[in-house]
Scaffold this active site. Structure first.
Site, PDB file in Angstrom:
ATOM      1  N   GLY A   8       0.833  -1.211   0.000  1.00  0.00           N
ATOM      2  CA  GLY A   8       0.000   0.000   0.000  1.00  0.00           C
ATOM      3  C   GLY A   8       0.856   1.244   0.000  1.00  0.00           C
ATOM      4  N   ALA A  12       0.330   6.022   5.143  1.00  0.00           N
ATOM      5  CA  ALA A  12       0.982   5.080   6.059  1.00  0.00           C
ATOM      6  C   ALA A  12       2.069   4.291   5.334  1.00  0.00           C
ATOM      7  CB  ALA A  12      -0.047   4.125   6.671  1.00  0.00           C
ATOM      8  N   HIS A 253     -19.636   9.367   9.026  1.00  0.00           N
ATOM      9  CA  HIS A 253     -19.374  10.805   9.036  1.00  0.00           C
ATOM     10  C   HIS A 253     -20.711  11.514   8.910  1.00  0.00           C
ATOM     11  CE1 HIS A 253     -17.813  14.762   8.182  1.00  0.00           C
ATOM     12  NE2 HIS A 253     -16.601  14.325   8.478  1.00  0.00           N
ATOM     13  N   SER A 267     -16.118  17.930   4.622  1.00  0.00           N
ATOM     14  CA  SER A 267     -15.239  17.886   5.785  1.00  0.00           C
ATOM     15  C   SER A 267     -15.790  18.638   6.994  1.00  0.00           C
ATOM     16  CB  SER A 267     -13.884  18.494   5.407  1.00  0.00           C
ATOM     17  OG  SER A 267     -13.136  18.773   6.559  1.00  0.00           O
ATOM     18  N   ARG A 302     -17.970  12.884  15.987  1.00  0.00           N
ATOM     19  CA  ARG A 302     -18.744  12.452  14.815  1.00  0.00           C
ATOM     20  C   ARG A 302     -19.857  11.460  15.131  1.00  0.00           C
ATOM     21  NH1 ARG A 302     -13.649  11.911  10.576  1.00  0.00           N
ATOM     22  NH2 ARG A 302     -13.360  14.148  10.375  1.00  0.00           N
ATOM     23  N   ARG A 402     -13.158   7.805  16.075  1.00  0.00           N
ATOM     24  CA  ARG A 402     -11.966   8.599  15.769  1.00  0.00           C
ATOM     25  C   ARG A 402     -12.289  10.089  15.747  1.00  0.00           C
ATOM     26  NH1 ARG A 402     -10.232  10.932  11.261  1.00  0.00           N
ATOM     27  NH2 ARG A 402     -11.577   9.812   9.810  1.00  0.00           N
TER      28      ARG A 402
END
Lengths: 571, 229
Positions: A8, A12, A253, A267, A302, A402
């Site tokens: 990937g 990250a 979200h 966002s 959220r 998160r």
């Protein structure tokens, strides 16, 4: 020299590759396509860092506290603390690597009178990195780049990676679909990929493998992420015995726009800059978040905002009778909408034909992020020897929910830690031993493929799976829906699935996805309480007995779920 | 609304028929076609699913760049209402073809390496051109600019707008000899081969102000000949 295989190339993966190369390892970075196509470019709002430049007396400890509070007790306190302490330095490094952050007011320096060391007549000193408000945090802590942080981070980190590639310290392999790990002498010693140009299986030997393959959005309908985040690497590792954790913790979200193609993220930056959620009641705008949560208002975490919107809509107050509420940006200064929220304005214009500086944006919650994933300890070890995981594919830092702008941070910090652990612990096998094991693994893959019948094309099988998962794992779940999901899942015949040429491995990866889907549903069923991203209609209370990690494992014949104490370290 | 979708496959057109809303993006049409099992063309012949690339589906990643009705565009932000009822889809022609609408854009990444577009060491933020740096870093490396460019061939030393754009941010963030070296790369691989048709700026899905970036680098290059630090 040790060889690290990174799977990937989002934030990250690229960060892990760079860190491993810095530590003297030879790195192979394998991915389905180029870094620009990774889901990381879609990150919008920012990256959290307690830089304490706003006179608000902020600190990494408070950042950790907010992260843990949002995580509703399920995040590993030590891992979170270590991350937030490292954060100011990470932002400094990113800035020096050329990330174009927004800045507080810049200062003009007159070279003649103020600073004799400066040259040129129009030198400007960069102000501090600008910080904005974000959900679940009382202090301005989110460093940002208009509303397109992901693209800015990916571009800068890709630039850094380019140098390592040019020096031959990182080798990128594109169009490689991960199919299976290869084990030799009790450790992961590499992997088998399908080359999606030729359709052939290829093996890569390595002394350690880092999975950085993103979330599991592709198992669900109308998620906000990339189609490439299909959960297949997580599924393939799970099928080989890697434990998965907190799979039921799925973040909806609160603000996404619904388009014919998908749901697209608006966002949290929109609310961070002053945007307000409302619906209509008695002919007037009703700012329900501000009424229900006077302190946090529109910037509650959220999970809270999503459930509030869900409630408003289920109670019959959805705008125009639909499952949606309004996001009011039109009352903000025009420049805020066109500049600081540039990408959001453009999205609304392109996909809804809405001018956000004059009209509200209709929004509704949609699946956005997976707090759960491969079970890792704070050093990013998975339960499989030689396999490490970082970024959204790993269950780390975020607990049950998160915080906005902690995903980019978790990916970058986690990638770094994973690389450090992998470099330290990497331990290979001989080429001969690997070749033997790889040959056996390839044969096993071919055997599995040979059992498949061309009944249902994979794209349609995945579509059915997505609908099943989304209907079973809504914002509010209950036992009946979850059981129905498991029953329907059991009715899907994995071997009736086939995939087009050069992608034939997708058929067996679909088998693995079915196992992972079963683990997600089973985890949601086992957690008989409501917490963060997991709300049960039949168990609406939070139960302290469940303040533990949900661990799902495939033992070769069944998916088993247990609960672990938080903060375990794998030897 | 009824329409046809023609896809270039091995140099020949394969045409499908379908019915779509005006707001349906080409990405959704392609997914819908690939979900047909079997997939039949307008003459009723069974054909293989269409190879194409998609990731974000919302104009951020550049994966779905292709030539739509003769113009390089992103499939995710091209809608049936504007491109239909008869849509022609071709792969970007300046990159090696993998299959159907899928191409290998690695050469674009290799170009940036050849231009040494990286920072040798950490830099202090420079904010004079921060908005332009931001715009430059928003490049998706989709390849639309190279497809439309009359000078870019995919061979030779001219790397087109994709290279020049990436060069701007790096050069703008550097000083002294390192900056001059990147400006030389810009001259060698960009400006010297560019006939200034500026078609790149017309098709860039991110609306990057490429002409402005190129003129800034030209200005800096001329200044650097006279002013040394």
């Amino acid at each position: 020299m040790k060889t690290i295989l990174v799977i990937g190339n989002g934030l990250a993966g690229m960060t892990a590759a760079i860190r491993a190369a810095e530590l003297g390892c030879s790195v192979i970075l394998a991915a389905p396509t180029e870094p620009n196509r990774s889901q990381s470019v879609m990150a919008s709002g920012g990256i959290n860092a307690a830089l304490n430049t706003k006179g608000e007396d902020d600190s990494p400890a408070q950042h950790a506290e907010d992260t843990l509070r949002a995580g509703c007790g399920l995040a590993d306190p030590q891992a979170v603390q270590e991350m937030t302490e490292a954060t100011p330095q990470i932002i400094e490094v990113l800035s020096r690597r050329g990330v174009v952050f927004d800045r507080d007011q810049t200062v003009a320096v007159n070279p003649l009178y103020l600073d004799g060391t400066e040259k040129g007549a129009d030198v400007l000193k960069a102000g501090n990195i600008a910080l904005r408000n974000f959900g679940g945090q009382k202090k301005k802590r989110t460093a940002y780049a208009k509303s397109g942080i992901g693209m800015q981070l990916v571009t800068a980190i890709m630039t850094e990676l380019r140098r390592y590639q040019a020096e031959g310290r990182v080798t990128s392999l594109y169009r490689r679909k991960f199919v299976s790990p290869v084990f030799a002498a009790g450790r992961c010693a590499g992997a088998v990929f399908e080359n999606t140009v030729t359709g052939s299986l290829e093996t890569v030997q390595a002394d350690a493998v880092i999975a950085a393959s993103g979330g599991m959005g592709g198992l669900f309908d109308r998620h906000t992420g990339s189609d490439l985040s299909d959960g297949s690497v997580t599924a393939a590792l799970f099928a080989k015995g890697a434990a998965a954790a907190n799979l039921e913790m799925i973040q909806y979200h609160p603000t996404t726009i619904s388009t014919p193609a998908k749901n697209m993220l608006v966002s949290e930056a929109a609310r961070g800059e002053g945007g307000r959620l409302f619906t209509m009641r008695d002919g007037k705008r009703w700012y329900f978040m501000e009424e229900w949560y006077p302190e946090g208002g529109n910037l509650m975490p959220r999970d809270v905002v999503s459930r509030a919107i869900h409630k408003v809509c289920k109670d019959g107050f959805g705008l125009d009778g639909k499952y949606q509420v309004g996001l009011e940006l039109e009352t903000l200064p025009k420049e805020t909408v066109s500049e600081k929220l540039k990408e959001i304005s453009e999205l609304a214009k392109t996909y809804l034909g809405i001018d956000a500086s004059h009209e509200f944006i209709p929004v509704s919650p949609a699946i956005h992020y997976f707090m759960g994933g491969l079970y890792v300890d704070r050093f990013h070890r998975t339960t499989l020897p030689g396999v490490y995981a970082a970024g959204e594919c790993a269950c780390q830092y975020h607990g049950a929910n998160r915080l906005g702008a902690n995903s980019t941070l978790g990916a970058i910090y986690g990638g770094r830690v994973a690389a450090e652990t992998a470099a330290r612990e990497a331990e290979g096998v001989s080429a001969g031993e690997f070749a033997k094991a790889a040959e056996a693994e390839e044969a096993a893959i071919r055997d599995r493929l040979s059992l498949h019948r061309a009944v249902t094309r994979e794209i349609n099988a995945v579509r059915r799976l997505k609908q099943l998962m989304s209907s079973s794992l809504g914002i509010i779940r209950d036992e009946a829906e979850l059981q129905a999901g498991l029953l329907e899942l059991a009715g899907i015949s994995p071997r009736d699935v086939y995939a087009p040429k050069n992608h034939t491995a997708d058929a067996i990866l679909f088998e693995d996805k079915l196992l992972l889907a079963r683990a997600i549903l089973s985890s949601a069923l086992a957690r008989k309480e409501s917490r963060g991203g997991h709300a049960r209609a039949d168990y609406p209370q939070t139960d302290e007995a469940f303040c533990k990690v949900t661990v799902a494992e495939w033992n070769g014949s069944d998916v088993q779920v247990r609960f672990d104490e938080i903060g375990r370290v794998f030897a | 609304m009824k329409g046809t979708i023609s896809v270039k496959r091995d140099g020949k057109w394969v045409t499908f028929s379908g019915e779509y809303e005006a707001t349906t993006p080409v990405t959704v049409i392609l997914s819908e076609l690939n979900s047909r099992d079997p997939l039949l063309d307008v003459k009723g012949r069974e054909v293989e699913p269409i190879e194409w690339e998609c990731s974000c589906g919302q104009k951020v990643c550049g994966a779905c760049a292709m030539v739509i009705n003769g113009t390089p565009r992103l499939a995710c932000s091209t809608f049936f209402g504007e491109a239909g009822p008869d849509i022609r889809l071709e792969p970007l022609s300046k990159f090696p073809l993998i299959a159907d609408l899928k191409v290998d854009r690695t050469q674009m990444y290799d170009s940036l390496s050849e231009m040494k577009l990286w920072l040798d060491e950490g830099v202090d933020a420079k904010v004079r051109n921060i908005d332009l740096q931001y715009a430059s870093a928003s490049c998706m490396l989709c390849g639309c600019c190279l497809e439309i460019c009359p000078n870019y061939t995919g061979r030779g030393k001219f790397f087109g707008a994709a290279g020049m754009n990436a060069c701007f941010r790096i050069a703008d963030q550097l000083d002294g000899a390192a900056k001059r070296a990147r400006l030389k790369e810009f001259a060698r691989h960009g400006d010297s081969g560019c006939s200034k048709s500026l078609s790149c700026g017309q098709v860039c899905p991110q609306n990057i102000p490429l002409a402005v970036l190129i003129s800034r680098m030209n200005r800096d290059r001329i200044i650097s000949r006279f002013i040394r630090d």
